[in-house]
Write a protein that holds these residues in place. Structure first.
Motif, PDB file in Angstrom:
ATOM      1  N   ALA A 224      -9.270 -25.625  13.624  1.00 11.68           N
ATOM      2  CA  ALA A 224      -9.477 -24.330  14.279  1.00 11.68           C
ATOM      3  C   ALA A 224     -10.785 -24.351  15.053  1.00 11.68           C
ATOM      4  CB  ALA A 224      -9.509 -23.208  13.245  1.00 11.68           C
ATOM      5  N   VAL A 225     -10.831 -23.517  16.075  1.00  9.45           N
ATOM      6  CA  VAL A 225     -12.046 -23.338  16.862  1.00  9.45           C
ATOM      7  C   VAL A 225     -12.342 -21.836  16.919  1.00  9.45           C
ATOM      8  CG1 VAL A 225     -10.772 -23.280  19.057  1.00  9.45           C
ATOM      9  CG2 VAL A 225     -13.180 -23.847  19.056  1.00  9.45           C
ATOM     10  N   MET A 226     -13.613 -21.496  16.813  1.00  8.72           N
ATOM     11  CA  MET A 226     -14.012 -20.099  16.907  1.00  8.72           C
ATOM     12  C   MET A 226     -14.298 -19.769  18.367  1.00  8.72           C
ATOM     13  SD  MET A 226     -16.300 -19.950  13.447  1.00  8.72           S
ATOM     14  CE  MET A 226     -16.937 -21.605  13.687  1.00  8.72           C
ATOM     15  N   VAL A 227     -13.785 -18.643  18.811  1.00  8.78           N
ATOM     16  CA  VAL A 227     -13.935 -18.223  20.201  1.00  8.78           C
ATOM     17  C   VAL A 227     -15.056 -17.189  20.257  1.00  8.78           C
ATOM     18  CG1 VAL A 227     -12.749 -17.289  22.212  1.00  8.78           C
ATOM     19  CG2 VAL A 227     -11.457 -18.623  20.521  1.00  8.78           C
ATOM     20  N   VAL A 228     -16.069 -17.496  21.070  1.00  7.58           N
ATOM     21  CA  VAL A 228     -17.242 -16.622  21.156  1.00  7.58           C
ATOM     22  C   VAL A 228     -17.457 -16.136  22.586  1.00  7.58           C
ATOM     23  CG1 VAL A 228     -18.417 -17.686  19.185  1.00  7.58           C
ATOM     24  CG2 VAL A 228     -18.827 -18.556  21.470  1.00  7.58           C
ATOM     25  N   GLU A 229     -18.058 -14.975  22.656  1.00  5.71           N
ATOM     26  CA  GLU A 229     -18.445 -14.387  23.938  1.00  5.71           C
ATOM     27  C   GLU A 229     -19.795 -13.717  23.718  1.00  5.71           C
ATOM     28  OE1 GLU A 229     -16.417 -10.774  26.066  1.00  5.71           O
ATOM     29  OE2 GLU A 229     -15.255 -12.596  26.450  1.00  5.71           O
ATOM     30  N   ASN A 230     -20.766 -14.057  24.529  1.00  6.90           N
ATOM     31  CA  ASN A 230     -22.134 -13.539  24.356  1.00  6.90           C
ATOM     32  C   ASN A 230     -22.647 -13.789  22.937  1.00  6.90           C
ATOM     33  OD1 ASN A 230     -22.184 -12.535  27.030  1.00  6.90           O
ATOM     34  ND2 ASN A 230     -21.085 -10.706  26.365  1.00  6.90           N
ATOM     35  N   ASP A 231     -22.364 -14.975  22.419  1.00  9.05           N
ATOM     36  CA  ASP A 231     -22.769 -15.404  21.078  1.00  9.05           C
ATOM     37  C   ASP A 231     -22.123 -14.627  19.938  1.00  9.05           C
ATOM     38  OD1 ASP A 231     -24.396 -17.495  21.945  1.00  9.05           O
ATOM     39  OD2 ASP A 231     -26.151 -16.187  22.126  1.00  9.05           O
ATOM     40  N   LEU A 232     -21.123 -13.810  20.218  1.00 11.13           N
ATOM     41  CA  LEU A 232     -20.427 -13.050  19.182  1.00 11.13           C
ATOM     42  C   LEU A 232     -19.000 -13.553  19.037  1.00 11.13           C
ATOM     43  CD1 LEU A 232     -21.614  -9.430  20.047  1.00 11.13           C
ATOM     44  CD2 LEU A 232     -22.518 -10.968  18.287  1.00 11.13           C
ATOM     45  N   LEU A 233     -18.534 -13.615  17.801  1.00  7.91           N
ATOM     46  CA  LEU A 233     -17.177 -14.059  17.518  1.00  7.91           C
ATOM     47  C   LEU A 233     -16.184 -13.010  18.010  1.00  7.91           C
ATOM     48  CD1 LEU A 233     -15.416 -16.202  15.973  1.00  7.91           C
ATOM     49  CD2 LEU A 233     -15.500 -14.609  14.055  1.00  7.91           C
ATOM     50  N   ILE A 234     -15.256 -13.436  18.862  1.00  6.44           N
ATOM     51  CA  ILE A 234     -14.216 -12.517  19.335  1.00  6.44           C
ATOM     52  C   ILE A 234     -12.817 -12.964  18.917  1.00  6.44           C
ATOM     53  CG2 ILE A 234     -15.575 -11.690  21.289  1.00  6.44           C
ATOM     54  CD1 ILE A 234     -13.659 -13.462  23.069  1.00  6.44           C
TER      55      ILE A 234
ATOM     56  N   VAL B 262     -17.432 -18.024   9.285  1.00  5.75           N
ATOM     57  CA  VAL B 262     -18.593 -17.586   8.514  1.00  5.75           C
ATOM     58  C   VAL B 262     -19.622 -17.072   9.519  1.00  5.75           C
ATOM     59  CG1 VAL B 262     -20.355 -18.228   6.838  1.00  5.75           C
ATOM     60  CG2 VAL B 262     -18.102 -19.339   6.780  1.00  5.75           C
ATOM     61  N   VAL B 263     -20.027 -15.821   9.332  1.00  2.00           N
ATOM     62  CA  VAL B 263     -20.917 -15.164  10.286  1.00  2.00           C
ATOM     63  C   VAL B 263     -22.098 -14.560   9.542  1.00  2.00           C
ATOM     64  CG1 VAL B 263     -21.066 -13.302  12.001  1.00  2.00           C
ATOM     65  CG2 VAL B 263     -18.976 -14.667  11.821  1.00  2.00           C
ATOM     66  N   GLN B 264     -23.288 -14.742  10.104  1.00  4.06           N
ATOM     67  CA  GLN B 264     -24.501 -14.163   9.532  1.00  4.06           C
ATOM     68  C   GLN B 264     -25.288 -13.502  10.655  1.00  4.06           C
ATOM     69  OE1 GLN B 264     -27.285 -16.939   7.722  1.00  4.06           O
ATOM     70  NE2 GLN B 264     -27.796 -15.377   6.209  1.00  4.06           N
ATOM     71  N   ASN B 265     -25.629 -12.238  10.461  1.00  2.14           N
ATOM     72  CA  ASN B 265     -26.351 -11.470  11.470  1.00  2.14           C
ATOM     73  C   ASN B 265     -25.655 -11.524  12.824  1.00  2.14           C
ATOM     74  OD1 ASN B 265     -28.387 -10.862   9.559  1.00  2.14           O
ATOM     75  ND2 ASN B 265     -29.419 -12.779  10.035  1.00  2.14           N
ATOM     76  N   GLY B 266     -24.332 -11.448  12.798  1.00  2.00           N
ATOM     77  CA  GLY B 266     -23.546 -11.447  14.018  1.00  2.00           C
ATOM     78  C   GLY B 266     -23.316 -12.800  14.656  1.00  2.00           C
ATOM     79  N   LYS B 267     -23.933 -13.852  14.129  1.00  2.00           N
ATOM     80  CA  LYS B 267     -23.824 -15.198  14.714  1.00  2.00           C
ATOM     81  C   LYS B 267     -22.910 -16.079  13.866  1.00  2.00           C
ATOM     82  CE  LYS B 267     -27.206 -14.529  17.728  1.00  2.00           C
ATOM     83  NZ  LYS B 267     -27.029 -14.437  19.121  1.00  2.00           N
ATOM     84  N   VAL B 268     -22.116 -16.890  14.548  1.00  2.00           N
ATOM     85  CA  VAL B 268     -21.257 -17.861  13.870  1.00  2.00           C
ATOM     86  C   VAL B 268     -22.129 -18.950  13.266  1.00  2.00           C
ATOM     87  CG1 VAL B 268     -19.538 -19.660  14.257  1.00  2.00           C
ATOM     88  CG2 VAL B 268     -19.284 -17.441  15.372  1.00  2.00           C
TER      89      VAL B 268
END
Length: 144
Positions: free
Chosen positions: A38-48, A106-112
């Motif tokens: 799997a790959v995490m999709v991010v936009e502006n450093d946030l997981l979407i 896994v996300v901490q303080n909004g960051k992956v």
């Protein structure tokens, strides 16, 4: 239930993230290169979103979409469930079981910061499980 904190499970990970506007073909190549499902999709450093092997199979191949012209934002799972690194692995496994999926970002303080998968339960927990089975078999033999 596995009590190992997730931050131990992901401590040596480099999270694989992509923009939502890359092709499924490119994402699949990256997943192969990194050996992940799997790959995490991010936009502006946030997981979407998250794009998984299952998404590739069901939403791309089964739908006869062209992986070179289909983009992640069209076929990813948007707004996936996530977990913080301080939670126990058992909590993530419960989420996967209840939700019918195999990967939790896994996300901490909004960051992956990483990804846990059902495969992660095959670490220390499987060794403990084997030890417990051997012990039970030994006890059963003694009781007979």
């Amino acid at each position: 239930m596995p009590n190992r904190p997730i931050h131990y499970v992901i401590e040596n990970q480099t999270p694989l993230t992509c923009d939502s506007n890359i092709s499924v073909s490119k994402a699949a190549s990256l997943m192969k290169q990194y050996g992940v499902g799997a790959v995490m999709v991010v936009e502006n450093d946030l997981l979407i979103g998250i794009f998984t092997e299952r998404d590739a199979l069901f939403r791309v191949l089964a739908e006869e979409r062209d992986p070179h012209t289909t983009y992640l934002n069209e076929v990813m799972t948007a707004s996936p469930q996530m977990i913080s690194p301080d939670k126990p692995l058992g909590h993530a496994l419960h989420m996967m079981f209840e939700g019918g999926f195999r990967h939790v970002p896994v996300v901490q303080n909004g960051k992956v910061v990483g990804m846990v998968s059902s495969r992660d339960a095959l670490g220390t927990e499987i060794i403990n499980f084997e030890t417990e089975l051997v012990s039970r078999n030994h006890i059963a033999e003694v009781i007979r």
